[in-house]
Write a protein that holds these residues in place. Structure first.
Motif, PDB file in Angstrom:
ATOM      1  N   ALA A 296       0.725  -1.182   0.075  1.00  0.00           N
ATOM      2  CA  ALA A 296       0.056   0.075   0.002  1.00  0.00           C
ATOM      3  C   ALA A 296       0.897   1.385  -0.221  1.00  0.00           C
ATOM      4  O   ALA A 296       1.831   1.428   0.695  1.00  0.00           O
ATOM      5  N   LYS A 297       0.752   2.141  -1.019  1.00  0.00           N
ATOM      6  CA  LYS A 297       1.431   3.428  -1.083  1.00  0.00           C
ATOM      7  C   LYS A 297       0.401   4.656  -1.211  1.00  0.00           C
ATOM      8  O   LYS A 297      -0.566   4.783  -1.417  1.00  0.00           O
ATOM      9  N   TRP A 298       1.131   5.650  -0.737  1.00  0.00           N
ATOM     10  CA  TRP A 298       0.539   7.060  -1.089  1.00  0.00           C
ATOM     11  C   TRP A 298       0.712   7.454  -2.604  1.00  0.00           C
ATOM     12  O   TRP A 298       1.714   6.824  -3.189  1.00  0.00           O
ATOM     13  N   SER A 299      -0.093   8.228  -2.748  1.00  0.00           N
ATOM     14  CA  SER A 299       0.154   8.691  -4.217  1.00  0.00           C
ATOM     15  C   SER A 299       1.418   9.269  -4.742  1.00  0.00           C
ATOM     16  O   SER A 299       1.797   9.725  -5.766  1.00  0.00           O
ATOM     17  N   ASN A 300       2.189   9.766  -3.728  1.00  0.00           N
ATOM     18  CA  ASN A 300       3.444  10.481  -4.043  1.00  0.00           C
ATOM     19  C   ASN A 300       4.441   9.304  -3.868  1.00  0.00           C
ATOM     20  O   ASN A 300       5.767   9.562  -3.802  1.00  0.00           O
ATOM     21  N   GLY A 301       4.082   7.984  -3.720  1.00  0.00           N
ATOM     22  CA  GLY A 301       5.073   6.793  -3.611  1.00  0.00           C
ATOM     23  C   GLY A 301       5.530   6.315  -2.044  1.00  0.00           C
ATOM     24  O   GLY A 301       6.217   5.521  -1.917  1.00  0.00           O
ATOM     25  N   ASP A 302       5.137   7.383  -0.933  1.00  0.00           N
ATOM     26  CA  ASP A 302       5.576   6.811   0.358  1.00  0.00           C
ATOM     27  C   ASP A 302       4.869   5.541   0.677  1.00  0.00           C
ATOM     28  O   ASP A 302       3.646   5.284   0.287  1.00  0.00           O
ATOM     29  N   ALA A 303       5.171   4.789   1.671  1.00  0.00           N
ATOM     30  CA  ALA A 303       4.583   3.503   1.956  1.00  0.00           C
ATOM     31  C   ALA A 303       3.514   4.029   2.891  1.00  0.00           C
ATOM     32  O   ALA A 303       3.653   5.058   3.765  1.00  0.00           O
ATOM     33  N   VAL A 304       2.575   3.323   2.943  1.00  0.00           N
ATOM     34  CA  VAL A 304       1.388   3.942   4.067  1.00  0.00           C
ATOM     35  C   VAL A 304       1.630   2.618   5.232  1.00  0.00           C
ATOM     36  O   VAL A 304       1.856   1.507   5.214  1.00  0.00           O
ATOM     37  N   THR A 305       1.973   3.408   6.236  1.00  0.00           N
ATOM     38  CA  THR A 305       2.768   2.677   7.667  1.00  0.00           C
ATOM     39  C   THR A 305       1.474   2.866   8.861  1.00  0.00           C
ATOM     40  O   THR A 305       0.724   3.657   8.839  1.00  0.00           O
TER      41      THR A 305
END
Length: 538
Positions: free
Chosen positions: A102-111
């Protein structure tokens, strides 16, 4: 929540066609493009999950963010941002394993920390979130919102990057439904801290982890898009490529666009329901959306309980539904009918609770006389605040006429302004009485009794009996359906009948037109919000 949740319209891009061959080609092109154009009757206020209090913003959030659970195609809660969950034997602790892809739309991981950050922010009094009361069932949620504990005492903990633990005050049967709500979505901590107070004020200052992202919204414009999120973990399941949204406040315009094949979906309001009842694609159903009046208890007149009771009893709800709305039913309590059912008996809560605030002209005039006596006035002027949508203005005009006719000496002025402005005015206590609508997040009476869109309920309504009853329902009787039910009924009676902090008006009915080529469009089980996840154009 200090909000009125407003109804939505929808439209699809189309061109009026003359030749049948051209029509067939357009249908094929539309199917290939998978682009839907919809209209809403109110502007969007925010993209921040901690700030929203209107339906337009809620619809944007529920299509562009994702929490631990979401609704499936049958409107049942299923795991979403989490891949698995384990529950403790006492049913108070939930341990989630989050999806590593699962990622945010900027590529960051959803943690897990993104959930912890967002939830703590939600209950922190300094955030002034209109939805903080939703966390009453989470351990220490109420105490933190009341300023008695720090936000880091909330029952949520990041055990590791992808392990999240949630602890409840007491077991609740509707936990998975509760978690589908926008207040429980995560936020990308890095991005929120980067933009500070500007986070969520435009598409450019927000990142998303749901099936779509918002584009082309600068915070004030009346057009924006939902575009398929290329970073979404389940993007293969999403067929629709784009939803184009525009604000159309005139309901007749939306209805006409549908008739000329320029709309695939149109919400019908007031008189247009009768006009289009026999039109192909017409649908109608009762929904748990409510219309209500809230009072500014910081002002002398509206702080008077006899004044509030007089107002609540002085308008004919059945006439409103029959002659103005043409849908729905009179609402005589804050909890609507056919919404919540006793898990032990199966009985409808509203039927068990009975009528708590009905049209009663004799009692209204008695309360009116008491109010004038206590206020020392024979003539009283107040302002009724509404949004500037067609329905809201018409309901405001109806209430104005009823109140001035039935309560001699009362003068009611109307102020109808754009939704975003109306929400701000209500938050800032710039109103006497405000009319709003609201739709719930989960199927339990407490969702309406402890929230229900009632403005400043958490801040201004501190009746000790009411608070004690809610606490008992949440703790002492959490696993005793019969006693919990009766306790909630007592709390609602205190709120609506004894103190009339809020005056119920009507329960909504949803009527709309939908083109056959639009498949998979879902409507929230709790109101009018549209889910685009499963839509495809045939």
């Amino acid at each position: 929540m200090k909000k009125g949740l407003l109804v939505l319209f929808g439209t699809v891009i189309a061109t009026t066609l003359i030749l049948t061959a051209c029509g067939n080609k357009q249908s094929s092109d539309t199917s290939k493009q998978q682009v839907l154009t919809v209209a809403t009757d109110a502007e969007m206020a925010t993209l921040s999950t901690t700030k929203y209090s209107d339906t337009t913003s809620l619809e944007a959030l529920q299509n562009t963010f994702e929490g631990l659970y979401r609704f499936n195609s049958s409107n049942k809660p299923v795991l979403a941002g989490a891949s698995s969950v384990s529950v403790s034997s006492d049913e108070k602790t939930y341990t989630f394993t989050l999806r590593k892809n699962a990622k945010w739309s900027n590529g960051d991981a959803v943690t897990a920390q993104d959930y912890v950050f967002a939830w703590r922010k939600m209950v922190d009094p300094s955030s002034a979130s209109p939805n903080s009361q939703r966390f009453a069932s989470i351990k220490n949620g109420d105490a933190i919102a009341a300023g008695k504990l720090s936000a880091d005492k909330l029952g949520i903990k990041a055990l590791s990057t992808y392990k999240l633990q949630v602890t409840l005050e007491s077991p609740i049967s509707y936990f998975s439904e509760l978690m589908t709500g926008a207040p429980f979505y995560p936020q990308d901590e890095k991005i929120v801290k980067k933009y500070g107070s500007q986070y969520g004020t435009s598409a450019a200052k927000t990142v998303f982890n749901g099936p779509f992202v918002v584009t082309n919204w600068n915070g004030t414009n009346l057009k924006w898009n939902y575009v398929k999120n290329s970073k979404y973990w389940d993007k293969k399941a999403i067929t629709l490529k784009k939803v184009k949204v525009q604000v159309v406040k005139d309901s007749s315009t939306a209805a006409n666009l549908y008739q000329t094949n320029k709309l695939d979906y149109a919400m019908l309001t007031t008189d247009y329901i009768k006009q289009y009842q026999k039109t192909a694609g017409f649908h109608s159903k009762t929904i748990p959306l409510i219309g209500y009046l809230s009072f500014n208890t910081h002002r002398q007149t509206t702080a008077n309980v006899h004044f509030r009771k007089a107002i609540a009893l002085a308008y004919n709800k059945n006439s409103l539904v029959k002659n103005v709305l043409h849908a729905g039913s009179a609402l005589n309590g804050i909890v609507p009918k056919d919404f919540a059912f006793n898990t032990k008996t199966g009985d409808d809560y509203r039927k068990d609770a009975g009528n708590m605030s009905t049209y009663n002209l004799k009692e209204a005039k008695k309360q009116w006389a008491e109010a004038k006596k206590e206020l020392g006035k024979q003539k009283i002027s107040i302002e009724l605040l509404t949004s500037d949508t067609t329905d809201s203005k018409q309901i405001g005009e109806y209430l104005q006429s009823q109140l001035e006719t039935n309560l001699p000496g009362l003068s009611v002025s109307l102020r109808s302004i754009p939704l975003k402005s109306r929400l701000a005015a209500t938050t800032d206590y710039d109103f006497d009485i405000v009319y709003g609508t609201w739709q719930p997040d989960y199927a339990d009476p407490v969702n309406f009794i402890s929230d229900g869109g009632q403005y400043h309920l958490s801040d201004d309504y501190n009746n000790s009996n009411f608070r004690s009853l809610l606490n008992k329902a949440a703790t002492t009787y959490a696993t005793n359906p019969t006693k919990r039910w009766s306790t909630l009924i007592k709390a609602e009676k205190q709120l609506i009948t004894t103190d009339t902090f809020t005056a119920p008006v009507y329960q909504g009915g949803m009527s709309y037109l939908l083109k056959n080529k639009v498949k998979g469009l879902q409507i929230s089980p709790y109101g009018t919000v549209l889910f685009y996840r499963n839509v495809h154009i045939k």
